[in-house]
Scaffold this motif. Structure first.
Motif: not given
Length: 326
Positions: A120-125, A131-132, A138-140
């Motif tokens: 999976a894609i690892e970005v900060e929640p 979700a963008t 916000i998100g993404g």
């Protein structure tokens, strides 16, 4: 682990499922993938949990270069994916080697495609979700669609991540080829503001999806509505138009009647406002909205709340390992 964005496509974004729930009262909608059916199956193909962050691509897909050996899958709309120029099968997990380039073009069938990568894609929640939400940033990846030159981090693949896993044909969403969609709706919450003739016209008319549509709302073109006495002779605080009402909460999927224009409030839609909502599209039918294009037509079918819940249960049952050919 990561991949590089060579071309971003048209508003390609990081989404997770079910999205950012619990913050609508603060102005943050759920967001998440519009076609969660295709999204969830894509994650299963690469060994991820069904809600793990992946990419939603709309109309025109991205071109990305893998930096490490990767298992990936493309589901949903047919954006004619290729890996180093060789066709990539949809609904199947595929191996990519370091330096190989995955390219998606325009949507030949459907509208939104999904790219899932093992780990999976690892970005900060942000507020519990990756979700963008484009309109708030916000998100993404920094809150917005992918940009050329970005490096997107990914996680460690699970042991069950293998190439050659396929979704059974009968478990895939059937994207229409004749540009006509049957969309289920549940009456309410404000169906009593529309008279019998208005309900009959709504359910017997082909409504055209307007080009003025996005992840906030799907605007429809069709005939005028007619109203009950309740909508016409009302207290002044409800507003001057028959479709005006004192500000109220909107359900996700509400068919929001702004004057005479119905707008289906989808994943990034508002939480409240001063228009009535005669019908609501259940979330299990959202995949149809996601895969339709402007100019295509909707014919609405009235169902009960129980039937809408049964649709959701059936969809969840399809988004399991039972739909995967190993």
């Amino acid at each position: 682990m990561s991949f590089a964005v060579i071309k971003p496509g048209l508003e390609t974004s990081v989404q997770d499922w079910p999205g950012r729930y619990g913050y609508w009262n603060q102005g943050f909608p759920p967001s998440g993938p519009m076609d969660s059916w295709s999204f969830r199956l894509g994650n299963l193909l690469v060994g991820n949990p069904v809600g793990a962050p992946g990419l939603e691509c709309q109309y025109m897909g991205p071109t990305i270069r893998f930096n490490e050996p990767t298992i990936f899958a493309v589901t949903g709309a047919d954006m004619q994916p290729t890996l180093d120029g060789a066709p990539v099968p949809l609904w199947e997990s595929v191996t990519a080697q370091p330096g190989q380039v995955l390219a998606l073009t325009f949507a030949k069938l459907g509208t939104r495609a999904y790219i899932a990568v093992a780990g999976a894609i690892e970005v900060e929640p942000w507020l519990g979700s990756r979700a963008t939400f484009h309109k708030a940033g916000i998100g993404g990846m920094g809150g917005y669609a992918l940009k050329a030159g970005q490096t997107v981090p990914t996680g460690t693949p699970a042991p069950q991540a293998n190439a050659g896993r396929q979704v059974k044909p009968e478990a895939r969403p059937a994207i229409v080829t004749d540009r006509r969609w049957e969309i289920e709706v549940v009456a309410g919450p404000n169906d009593d503001w529309i008279d019998a003739a208005g309900h009959g016209r709504f359910l017997s008319t082909d409504w055209k999806l307007s080009g003025k549509s996005d992840r906030t709302g799907f605007r429809l073109d069709g005939p005028e509505w007619s109203f009950t006495e309740k909508a016409i002779n009302k207290a002044p605080e409800h507003g001057s138009l028959p479709s005006n009402i004192i500000d109220q909460g909107y359900p996700l999927g509400a068919i929001n009647l702004a004057g005479q224009t119905p707008i289906i409030l989808v994943n990034d839609g508002p939480s409240m406002g001063g228009f009535i909502n005669p019908y609501t599209v259940p979330q299990a039918a959202f995949w149809k909205l996601a895969q339709s294009k402007p100019g295509e037509t909707y014919r609405f079918k009235s169902i009960t709340v129980d039937e809408a819940q049964a649709m959701a249960r059936s969809l969840s049952a399809l988004c399991t390992e039972s739909s995967i050919i190993l």
